[in-house]
Design an enzyme around this catalytic site. Structure first.
Site, short mmCIF file in Angstrom:
data_model
loop_
_atom_site.label_atom_id
_atom_site.label_comp_id
_atom_site.label_asym_id
_atom_site.label_seq_id
_atom_site.Cartn_x
_atom_site.Cartn_y
_atom_site.Cartn_z
N TYR A 282 0.65 -1.13 0.05
CA TYR A 282 -0.03 0.04 0.00
C TYR A 282 0.76 1.28 -0.05
O TYR A 282 1.79 1.27 0.81
CB TYR A 282 -0.96 -0.06 1.27
CG TYR A 282 -2.15 0.49 1.10
CD1 TYR A 282 -3.37 -0.15 0.69
CD2 TYR A 282 -2.45 2.01 1.05
CE1 TYR A 282 -4.61 0.29 0.63
CE2 TYR A 282 -3.83 2.32 1.07
CZ TYR A 282 -4.85 1.69 0.94
OH TYR A 282 -6.16 2.20 0.48
N TYR A 330 -0.58 5.06 -10.24
CA TYR A 330 -1.28 4.30 -11.02
C TYR A 330 -2.84 4.81 -10.86
O TYR A 330 -3.65 5.02 -11.78
CB TYR A 330 -1.01 2.81 -10.89
CG TYR A 330 -2.11 1.88 -11.13
CD1 TYR A 330 -2.71 1.72 -12.44
CD2 TYR A 330 -2.46 0.96 -10.15
CE1 TYR A 330 -3.59 0.78 -12.57
CE2 TYR A 330 -3.27 -0.04 -10.22
CZ TYR A 330 -4.05 -0.25 -11.36
OH TYR A 330 -5.03 -1.01 -11.65
#
Length: 383
Positions: A282, A330
């Site tokens: 993460y 992204y």
């Protein structure tokens, strides 16, 4: 855990929802598109699904998603672990599959936070601890909390803003190789340091994107996985934990719940950090990655800053990480965890094209939620 080892679970299909800024879909239709694609990879249809795991979609939890998709599950779960929920759902689905409570579990999520412009959480009840002891002092969530964590790490271990920026640069280099990434333009350490300071010491480019997106993951039995249209990936290890909700209750600002979730997952998988070929961790903020590296044992406590120097996480580096471009470049649809699983599976299948890590056999997806409050870790392997 012996029973889990005796009857493993597999991820037989993964898919992204539409990504970026999605104006022509609802969250439910986005989930439907991803579910159909992921189930197609597994050689299945909606009719095969008997387990449903959905979270972080407001009122559109398992019941609403089940109604929309036409699923009447034998097992349903909407446990709230924030961004760590989806790796935890793999854990829960693995247990359900091992116990014979379901055979085909669908994990799904979608968000249109960019289109809706509603990333901010709802106002806390006036009697809550957050309202009484955090909001009056101007602590903005979540960046203020992560800024506190970063500042403490800097003060205690000498971590620098340049080292934090290395994380963002690594994510951007991977994003440049991913046609689906929201931002693919080159990024330098200087660019990060010169971007506006949002909450000292975190700059704008230390922070994740705000996008629409989501994904779907199919977890199933070994028998059903054999009939998948694409190679299934084995779940080798799982772990989850949480430590706090309010930042003042975090036992140590430099240690997260990832210590326990990582230890459990690695122990079940029978691996050590050196065995990991791809790390999908993460990256809500650059400090989140540095904390994960330390908590999972890739480096010692306080050594995350030096560890990320010299391109170690970048393409061609010793530890390829955030290979999709991550939440920093992204896509970050409010809860990134489901997309970490999607990318990990694609890397193990050899489907990542220009960003493919050579000979990847073991991948780790590490979800984080809240204010480093929750963690869940999944170790995946090529069977």
């Amino acid at each position: 855990m012996t029973g889990l080892r005796a009857r493993p679970a597999y991820i037989a299909g993964v898919a992204e929802t539409p990504l970026g800024k999605v104006l022509d879909q609802t969250e439910l239709s986005m989930v439907a598109l991803a579910a159909k694609e992921a189930l197609g990879e597994a050689g299945m249809t909606i009719a095969d699904v008997d387990g449903l795991f959905v979270n972080y979609m407001g009122e559109e939890g398992t019941v609403q998603v089940g109604e929309y998709l036409g699923i009447e599950p034998r097992v349903a779960d909407s446990s709230d672990l924030g961004g760590a929920a989806f790796e935890a759902f793999v854990h829960h689905a693995m247990l359900a599959v091992a116990a014979g409570e379901c055979e085909v579990a669908l994990i799904a999520y979608a968000s249109r936070q960019r289109s809706r412009r509603n990333r901010r959480p709802p106002a806390a009840d006036a009697t809550s601890l957050t309202a009484q002891f955090e909001h009056p002092y101007g602590l903005p969530a979540p960046i203020g909390h992560y800024a506190l964590i970063a500042a403490r790490h800097m003060a205690q271990y000498g971590t620098t803003s340049e080292q934090l920026a290395q994380v963002a640069v690594a994510a951007r280099k991977w994003a440049a190789l991913n046609p689906k990434a929201w931002i693919r333009t080159p990024l330098t350490v200087s660019d990060v340091l010169e971007s506006p300071l949002l909450a000292d010491p975190l700059h704008t480019l230390d922070c994740c994107l705000v996008t629409d997106g989501g994904g779907a993951v199919v977890v199933t039995t070994p028998e059903r996985a054999r009939d998948a249209a694409k190679p299934a990936v084995r779940v080798l290890g799982v772990g989850q934990s949480h430590t706090h909700w309010h930042i003042d209750q975090m036992p140590d600002l430099t240690v997260s719940a990832g210590v326990k979730s990582g230890e459990a997952a690695f122990r079940m998988a029978g691996i050590v950090p050196a065995d990991v070929d791809v790390l999908e961790t993460y990256d809500s903020f650059t400090i989140t990655v540095i904390k994960a590296l330390e908590d999972l044992g890739f480096c010692g406590r306080g050594e995350g800053g030096p560890f990320v120097e010299n391109g170690r996480l970048e393409p061609g580096g010793d530890l390829p990480a955030m290979t999709s471009g991550g939440g920093l470049s992204y896509n970050h649809p409010g809860a990134l965890g489901v997309l970490l699983l999607v990318e990990a599976v694609r890397q193990l299948r050899g489907e990542a094209n220009d960003r493919q890590v050579a000979d990847a056999e073991i991948a780790v997806a590490h979800g984080v939620g809240g204010f480093l409050s929750t963690s869940s870790t999944v170790v995946l392997g090529r069977d």
